[in-house]
Design a protein around this motif. Structure first.
Motif, mmCIF file in Angstrom:
data_model
loop_
_atom_site.group_PDB
_atom_site.id
_atom_site.type_symbol
_atom_site.label_atom_id
_atom_site.label_comp_id
_atom_site.label_asym_id
_atom_site.label_seq_id
_atom_site.Cartn_x
_atom_site.Cartn_y
_atom_site.Cartn_z
ATOM 1 N N GLY A 48 -2.887 -2.678 -15.783
ATOM 2 C CA GLY A 48 -2.517 -3.924 -15.688
ATOM 3 C C GLY A 48 -2.990 -4.821 -14.166
ATOM 4 N N ASP A 49 -4.781 -3.563 -13.967
ATOM 5 C CA ASP A 49 -6.239 -4.467 -13.323
ATOM 6 C C ASP A 49 -4.477 -4.154 -12.454
ATOM 7 N N VAL A 50 -3.485 -4.265 -10.948
ATOM 8 C CA VAL A 50 -3.378 -3.959 -10.351
ATOM 9 C C VAL A 50 -3.584 -2.725 -8.893
ATOM 10 N N LEU A 51 -4.205 -3.230 -8.098
ATOM 11 C CA LEU A 51 -4.859 -2.213 -6.836
ATOM 12 C C LEU A 51 -3.605 -1.376 -5.974
ATOM 13 N N THR A 52 -3.099 -0.657 -5.742
ATOM 14 C CA THR A 52 -1.786 -0.128 -4.469
ATOM 15 C C THR A 52 -2.947 0.664 -3.410
ATOM 16 N N TYR A 53 -2.578 0.473 -2.227
ATOM 17 C CA TYR A 53 -2.735 1.326 -0.926
ATOM 18 C C TYR A 53 -1.560 2.199 -0.587
ATOM 19 N N LYS A 54 -2.175 3.566 -0.273
ATOM 20 C CA LYS A 54 -1.132 4.081 0.477
ATOM 21 C C LYS A 54 -1.303 4.876 1.604
ATOM 22 N N VAL A 55 -0.846 4.638 2.459
ATOM 23 C CA VAL A 55 -1.689 4.537 3.764
ATOM 24 C C VAL A 55 -0.312 5.370 4.653
ATOM 25 N N SER A 56 -0.285 6.702 5.220
ATOM 26 C CA SER A 56 0.559 7.209 6.081
ATOM 27 C C SER A 56 0.307 7.725 7.393
ATOM 28 N N ALA A 76 -8.598 6.525 11.703
ATOM 29 C CA ALA A 76 -9.727 6.864 10.699
ATOM 30 C C ALA A 76 -9.115 7.435 9.869
ATOM 31 N N ARG A 77 -7.792 8.008 9.410
ATOM 32 C CA ARG A 77 -7.110 8.640 8.622
ATOM 33 C C ARG A 77 -7.229 7.683 7.549
ATOM 34 N N ILE A 78 -7.539 6.492 7.548
ATOM 35 C CA ILE A 78 -7.888 4.720 6.553
ATOM 36 C C ILE A 78 -8.901 5.443 5.824
ATOM 37 N N PHE A 79 -8.428 6.050 4.208
ATOM 38 C CA PHE A 79 -9.706 6.382 3.717
ATOM 39 C C PHE A 79 -10.202 4.887 2.460
#
Length: 199
Positions: free
Chosen positions: A140-148, A165-168
């Protein structure tokens, strides 16, 4: 994709495997005849093979050749079109072009049900998400990001750049948030703290 790219016989010796099940046995050996995932040259060879495919067949499939050169990232194609009909045409020609190298695009994710459907089966788009360039793209043209980040980390001058630096984020979408970490790191340096002391 890598396993579908043949290595010339004179270079196969560089991918020789030696093994034995028991220390008393004689060594067995074999050669890998295709590009090996994880080797330093594998990404280059994959891209080079796609470029050569375009060089051979660009005149037959000009639009698909452009997509192959401009819209591939490792072994994923990320492309779009102005309308569904054009996208269906691109898909058809891209499949034909890649078939010339005996390559097959296997997974389709699209906000067009006609593109993404598998043999006419309906797909529940609300439950689908494709991982693309570190992002989760929902059709549906939604972008999500997973940062742990680590839950119970001690905040030290060493840990802040390590976690940052772990955040790609190759597209730079998270830059407004990541800049806060970088500003914090500058402030920590100005305090002349030891690298491992708590901040």
């Amino acid at each position: 994709m890598f396993r579908q790219i043949s290595v010339t016989p004179e270079h196969q010796d560089f991918q020789r495997i030696l093994w034995r099940e028991d220390p008393e046995e004689l060594l067995k050996h074999d050669k890998l005849t295709t590009v090996t995932y994880g080797t330093a040259g594998a990404p280059f060879l994959a891209v080079r093979m796609l470029e050569q495919l375009v060089a051979y067949h660009e005149y037959e499939f000009p639009r698909a050749a452009r997509v192959l050169l401009d819209d591939f990232y490792v072994d994923d194609v990320l492309t779009g079109a102005m309308n569904e009909q054009e996208l269906l045409h691109i898909k058809e020609k891209l499949v034909l072009l890649l078939a010339r190298a005996q390559l097959e695009l296997s997974k389709w994710v699209s906000n067009s049900k006609r593109i993404a459907s598998n043999a006419g089966n309906e797909i529940d788009f609300s439950k689908m998400a494709a991982k693309v360039l570190g992002l989760h793209w929902h059709p549906g043209d939604v972008l999500t990001y997973k940062v742990s980040l680590l839950e119970h980390m001690t905040c030290t001058k060493r840990q802040v750049p390590s976690e940052t630096a772990r955040i790609f984020d190759p597209l730079g979408i998270l830059a407004p948030a990541v800049i806060k970490f970088k500003i914090l790191l500058q402030e920590l340096w100005l305090l002349n703290l030891d690298r491992d002391s708590d901040t």
